[in-house]
Design a protein around this motif. Sequence first.
Motif, short mmCIF file in Angstrom:
data_model
loop_
_atom_site.label_atom_id
_atom_site.label_comp_id
_atom_site.label_asym_id
_atom_site.label_seq_id
_atom_site.Cartn_x
_atom_site.Cartn_y
_atom_site.Cartn_z
N SER A 156 0.82 -1.21 0.00
CA SER A 156 0.00 0.00 0.00
C SER A 156 0.85 1.27 0.00
CB SER A 156 -0.93 0.01 1.21
OG SER A 156 -0.21 0.18 2.43
N ASN A 157 2.15 1.14 0.30
CA ASN A 157 3.06 2.29 0.23
C ASN A 157 3.34 2.73 -1.22
OD1 ASN A 157 5.25 1.08 2.92
ND2 ASN A 157 3.39 2.28 3.04
N ILE A 158 3.14 1.84 -2.17
CA ILE A 158 3.63 2.09 -3.52
C ILE A 158 2.89 3.23 -4.20
CG2 ILE A 158 4.02 1.07 -5.79
CD1 ILE A 158 5.77 0.08 -3.36
N THR A 159 1.56 3.26 -4.10
CA THR A 159 0.82 4.33 -4.77
C THR A 159 1.21 5.71 -4.24
OG1 THR A 159 -1.02 2.88 -5.37
CG2 THR A 159 -1.48 5.24 -5.25
N PRO A 160 1.23 5.96 -2.91
CA PRO A 160 1.69 7.28 -2.45
C PRO A 160 3.15 7.56 -2.81
CG PRO A 160 1.26 5.83 -0.59
CD PRO A 160 0.70 5.15 -1.79
N TRP A 161 3.97 6.54 -2.83
CA TRP A 161 5.38 6.69 -3.22
C TRP A 161 5.50 7.19 -4.66
CZ3 TRP A 161 10.27 7.37 -2.54
CH2 TRP A 161 11.26 6.76 -3.32
N LEU A 182 15.61 3.13 2.05
CA LEU A 182 14.16 2.94 1.99
C LEU A 182 13.64 3.09 0.56
CD1 LEU A 182 11.34 2.60 3.18
CD2 LEU A 182 11.37 5.03 3.78
N GLY A 183 14.18 4.01 -0.21
CA GLY A 183 13.75 4.16 -1.59
C GLY A 183 13.96 2.89 -2.40
N ASP A 184 15.09 2.22 -2.17
CA ASP A 184 15.34 0.95 -2.86
C ASP A 184 14.34 -0.11 -2.41
OD1 ASP A 184 17.53 2.05 -4.17
OD2 ASP A 184 18.97 1.36 -2.66
N ALA A 185 14.00 -0.11 -1.12
CA ALA A 185 13.03 -1.07 -0.61
C ALA A 185 11.66 -0.86 -1.24
CB ALA A 185 12.94 -0.95 0.91
N LEU A 186 11.26 0.40 -1.39
CA LEU A 186 9.98 0.71 -2.02
C LEU A 186 10.00 0.34 -3.50
CD1 LEU A 186 9.41 4.11 -0.24
CD2 LEU A 186 7.90 2.12 -0.04
N ASP A 187 11.10 0.61 -4.18
CA ASP A 187 11.21 0.23 -5.60
C ASP A 187 11.16 -1.28 -5.77
OD1 ASP A 187 11.26 2.78 -6.67
OD2 ASP A 187 13.45 2.92 -6.66
N ALA A 188 11.83 -2.01 -4.88
CA ALA A 188 11.81 -3.47 -4.96
C ALA A 188 10.40 -4.00 -4.76
CB ALA A 188 12.76 -4.07 -3.93
N THR A 189 9.66 -3.38 -3.86
CA THR A 189 8.27 -3.78 -3.62
C THR A 189 7.41 -3.47 -4.84
OG1 THR A 189 8.58 -3.35 -1.25
CG2 THR A 189 6.31 -3.50 -2.06
N ARG A 190 7.66 -2.34 -5.47
CA ARG A 190 6.91 -1.95 -6.67
C ARG A 190 7.22 -2.87 -7.85
NH1 ARG A 190 8.30 1.22 -10.93
NH2 ARG A 190 10.24 1.80 -9.89
N GLU A 191 8.50 -3.18 -8.05
CA GLU A 191 8.92 -4.00 -9.20
C GLU A 191 8.59 -5.47 -9.01
OE1 GLU A 191 13.02 -3.03 -9.31
OE2 GLU A 191 12.66 -0.96 -9.93
N HIS A 192 8.66 -5.94 -7.77
CA HIS A 192 8.26 -7.31 -7.43
C HIS A 192 8.89 -8.34 -8.36
CE1 HIS A 192 5.45 -8.76 -4.35
NE2 HIS A 192 5.40 -9.87 -5.06
N LYS A 193 10.20 -8.27 -8.48
CA LYS A 193 10.89 -9.19 -9.37
C LYS A 193 10.87 -10.61 -8.83
CE LYS A 193 13.99 -5.69 -11.32
NZ LYS A 193 15.40 -5.23 -11.48
#
Length: 318
Positions: free
Chosen positions: A39-44, A296-307
């Motif tokens: 749920s962090n991804i959309t506001p991010w 934290l930015g990398d953590a949010l990007d990893a969550t968004r990309e979900h590789k």
Amino acid sequence: MRAAVVTGPRQIVIRDVSVPQPGPGQVRVRLEGCGVCASNITPWEGPEWMTFPTDPGALGHEGWGIVDAIGPDVGSVRVGSRVATLFGNSYAEYDVGDAEALVELPPSLAGSAFPGEPLGCAMNILRRSDIHPGERIAIIGIGFLGALLVQLATHAGAEVIAISRRQSSLELARAMGASTLIPMVDHHAVIKQVAELTGAALCDRVIEATGKQWPLDMAGELVREGGRLVIAGYHQDGPRQINMQQWNWKGIDVINAHERDRNVYIRGIKEAIEAVQTGVLTPDRLYTHRYPLSRLGDALDATREHKDGFIKALVELQ
């Protein structure tokens, strides 16, 4: 203390800010870590409704750590207690919140990461799903929440069909107890395979755990007449369309399994603690990526990309 501040779409700075002080009925927690939620991804990403800069630590709501200060009128917890919290600014070294918005962790979980909010969500979704032994349950989307629900539904005696895009997620579902794995690559092929598996009866319960339109459409197709469709995915990126004619004809129950009552959240976290202690839940294998606060930015990007191979990221603060 150090705290993350989101200054714009996909932009974070780590700032030195004053350590917050607990007011009446509040406690302060020195955080050990905080989970990163989808749920962090959309506001991010910076939608129109988002306001920048955020408060220090904002978006972090899956924290755990040690109580290091208490305000007036707090008798339910003591300094030194290790707790899981429902506070909202936990991408920081300290966070403050109501004493009723935390659960004390037992000594048996010492040293283990414990993002209480999503673990409690899994328990609450299980309760709302009302699963009985011998039922066929389809779970669409095997991320962190979906994997936990596979394990919980299997323990409840259900026959679990796991449906996911990624092969690594399907393999994880098998490890968590799923009896059947179906790649989510073609809408009609998935429906046909489930119909063949069930003798055209379809599924007693279908849990949609992606938060996307297509899997929601599929969930309506897979639930049997008189069954239950459970919406566990967080649909935050726009309106959804549903096939109400189909839902009416089938006479299904549709459950929005998201909770907003803090007492229900607390109940779920307490049930999750017991489930982890007894081995019903084994979430440690799902914490696949760990980052310091500075990343934290990398953590949010990893969550968004979900590789492939990614399940859940944690931000570690100690």
